[in-house]
Design a protein around this motif. Structure first.
Motif, PDB file in Angstrom:
ATOM      1  N   UNK A  78       0.817  -1.216   0.000  1.00  0.00           N
ATOM      2  CA  UNK A  78       0.000   0.000   0.000  1.00  0.00           C
ATOM      3  C   UNK A  78       0.853   1.270   0.000  1.00  0.00           C
ATOM      4  N   UNK A  79       1.980   1.247  -0.688  1.00  0.00           N
ATOM      5  CA  UNK A  79       2.844   2.416  -0.764  1.00  0.00           C
ATOM      6  C   UNK A  79       2.353   3.377  -1.838  1.00  0.00           C
ATOM      7  N   UNK A  80       2.809   4.605  -1.749  1.00  0.00           N
ATOM      8  CA  UNK A  80       2.443   5.631  -2.706  1.00  0.00           C
ATOM      9  C   UNK A  80       2.965   5.255  -4.094  1.00  0.00           C
ATOM     10  N   UNK A  81       2.213   5.550  -5.160  1.00  0.00           N
ATOM     11  CA  UNK A  81       2.656   5.182  -6.519  1.00  0.00           C
ATOM     12  C   UNK A  81       3.985   5.832  -6.929  1.00  0.00           C
ATOM     13  N   UNK A  82       4.284   6.997  -6.387  1.00  0.00           N
ATOM     14  CA  UNK A  82       5.552   7.647  -6.728  1.00  0.00           C
ATOM     15  C   UNK A  82       6.747   6.850  -6.217  1.00  0.00           C
ATOM     16  N   UNK A  83       6.540   6.061  -5.175  1.00  0.00           N
ATOM     17  CA  UNK A  83       7.617   5.223  -4.663  1.00  0.00           C
ATOM     18  C   UNK A  83       8.044   4.217  -5.721  1.00  0.00           C
ATOM     19  N   UNK A  84       7.081   3.614  -6.389  1.00  0.00           N
ATOM     20  CA  UNK A  84       7.392   2.634  -7.412  1.00  0.00           C
ATOM     21  C   UNK A  84       8.031   3.293  -8.635  1.00  0.00           C
ATOM     22  N   UNK A  85       7.613   4.532  -8.940  1.00  0.00           N
ATOM     23  CA  UNK A  85       8.249   5.272 -10.026  1.00  0.00           C
ATOM     24  C   UNK A  85       9.705   5.576  -9.667  1.00  0.00           C
ATOM     25  N   UNK A  86       9.951   5.938  -8.421  1.00  0.00           N
ATOM     26  CA  UNK A  86      11.305   6.212  -7.961  1.00  0.00           C
ATOM     27  C   UNK A  86      12.171   4.952  -8.056  1.00  0.00           C
ATOM     28  N   UNK A  87      11.624   3.819  -7.661  1.00  0.00           N
ATOM     29  CA  UNK A  87      12.366   2.560  -7.753  1.00  0.00           C
ATOM     30  C   UNK A  87      12.691   2.209  -9.213  1.00  0.00           C
ATOM     31  N   UNK A  88      11.750   2.477 -10.120  1.00  0.00           N
ATOM     32  CA  UNK A  88      12.003   2.220 -11.537  1.00  0.00           C
ATOM     33  C   UNK A  88      13.117   3.133 -12.055  1.00  0.00           C
ATOM     34  N   UNK A  89      13.104   4.391 -11.625  1.00  0.00           N
ATOM     35  CA  UNK A  89      14.163   5.322 -12.021  1.00  0.00           C
ATOM     36  C   UNK A  89      15.511   4.867 -11.478  1.00  0.00           C
ATOM     37  N   UNK A  90      15.539   4.391 -10.251  1.00  0.00           N
ATOM     38  CA  UNK A  90      16.787   3.909  -9.675  1.00  0.00           C
ATOM     39  C   UNK A  90      17.336   2.718 -10.465  1.00  0.00           C
ATOM     40  N   UNK A  91      16.449   1.822 -10.875  1.00  0.00           N
ATOM     41  CA  UNK A  91      16.894   0.677 -11.679  1.00  0.00           C
ATOM     42  C   UNK A  91      17.448   1.144 -13.018  1.00  0.00           C
ATOM     43  N   UNK A  92      16.815   2.169 -13.606  1.00  0.00           N
ATOM     44  CA  UNK A  92      17.291   2.700 -14.880  1.00  0.00           C
ATOM     45  C   UNK A  92      18.696   3.263 -14.737  1.00  0.00           C
ATOM     46  N   UNK A  93      18.935   4.018 -13.678  1.00  0.00           N
ATOM     47  CA  UNK A  93      20.234   4.648 -13.504  1.00  0.00           C
ATOM     48  C   UNK A  93      21.312   3.663 -13.067  1.00  0.00           C
ATOM     49  N   UNK A  94      20.950   2.555 -12.450  1.00  0.00           N
ATOM     50  CA  UNK A  94      21.939   1.598 -11.971  1.00  0.00           C
ATOM     51  C   UNK A  94      22.233   0.490 -12.977  1.00  0.00           C
ATOM     52  N   UNK A  95      21.531   0.475 -14.098  1.00  0.00           N
ATOM     53  CA  UNK A  95      21.735  -0.559 -15.102  1.00  0.00           C
ATOM     54  C   UNK A  95      23.117  -0.378 -15.738  1.00  0.00           C
ATOM     55  N   UNK A  96      23.938  -1.416 -15.742  1.00  0.00           N
ATOM     56  CA  UNK A  96      25.299  -1.294 -16.297  1.00  0.00           C
ATOM     57  C   UNK A  96      25.317  -1.454 -17.819  1.00  0.00           C
ATOM     58  N   UNK A  97      24.882  -0.425 -18.556  1.00  0.00           N
ATOM     59  CA  UNK A  97      24.845  -0.511 -20.009  1.00  0.00           C
ATOM     60  C   UNK A  97      25.907   0.332 -20.696  1.00  0.00           C
ATOM     61  N   UNK A  98      26.810   0.940 -19.929  1.00  0.00           N
ATOM     62  CA  UNK A  98      27.908   1.692 -20.510  1.00  0.00           C
ATOM     63  C   UNK A  98      27.567   3.122 -20.887  1.00  0.00           C
ATOM     64  N   UNK A  99      26.329   3.533 -20.707  1.00  0.00           N
ATOM     65  CA  UNK A  99      25.926   4.901 -21.013  1.00  0.00           C
ATOM     66  C   UNK A  99      26.193   5.764 -19.789  1.00  0.00           C
ATOM     67  N   UNK A 100      26.809   6.949 -19.977  1.00  0.00           N
ATOM     68  CA  UNK A 100      27.036   7.831 -18.824  1.00  0.00           C
ATOM     69  C   UNK A 100      25.721   8.233 -18.168  1.00  0.00           C
ATOM     70  N   UNK A 101      25.785   8.526 -16.893  1.00  0.00           N
ATOM     71  CA  UNK A 101      24.577   8.804 -16.116  1.00  0.00           C
ATOM     72  C   UNK A 101      23.813  10.015 -16.654  1.00  0.00           C
ATOM     73  N   UNK A 102      24.521  10.980 -17.222  1.00  0.00           N
ATOM     74  CA  UNK A 102      23.840  12.177 -17.703  1.00  0.00           C
ATOM     75  C   UNK A 102      23.214  11.987 -19.082  1.00  0.00           C
ATOM     76  N   UNK A 103      23.298  10.786 -19.646  1.00  0.00           N
ATOM     77  CA  UNK A 103      22.626  10.487 -20.913  1.00  0.00           C
ATOM     78  C   UNK A 103      21.629   9.336 -20.785  1.00  0.00           C
TER      79      UNK A 103
END
Length: 99
Positions: A42-67
């Protein structure tokens, strides 16, 4: 000479710690997965959006964080880069015009 020895010791300790982390202990990804299982539903929906963003930024795909976000980030990056260039040209022009 002592600083070289200290740097070598720190390097050896870091390698030792990394080996221990990879062999005997759980990885960071496994710890995060366990934490997500324990979360209440029963967490706020923005929490799940934040977790998805964190997964996007932590994915090791070789792209710099600012791109990581794609075209929007590239546009903002190049706008910032051009504004810095304009500022440098303005500073150089000011220094050149000094008496």
């Amino acid at each position: 000479m002592n600083s070289v020895k200290n740097v070598c010791r720190v390097g050896q300790m870091s390698i030792r710690n990394l080996r221990q982390m990879s062999t005997g202990k759980k990885t960071i990804v496994e710890i995060e997965q366990e934490r997500e299982k324990d979360l209440p539903k029963d967490l706020h929906p923005m929490f799940y959006k934040l977790k998805a963003d964190q997964k996007l930024y932590q994915k090791p795909d070789g792209i710099p964080i600012h791109f990581k976000r794609g075209a929007r980030d590239k546009i903002l990056y190049y706008i910032t880069l051009s504004l810095v260039g304009v500022g440098l040209v303005g500073c150089a022009e000011f220094v050149y015009s000094l008496p």
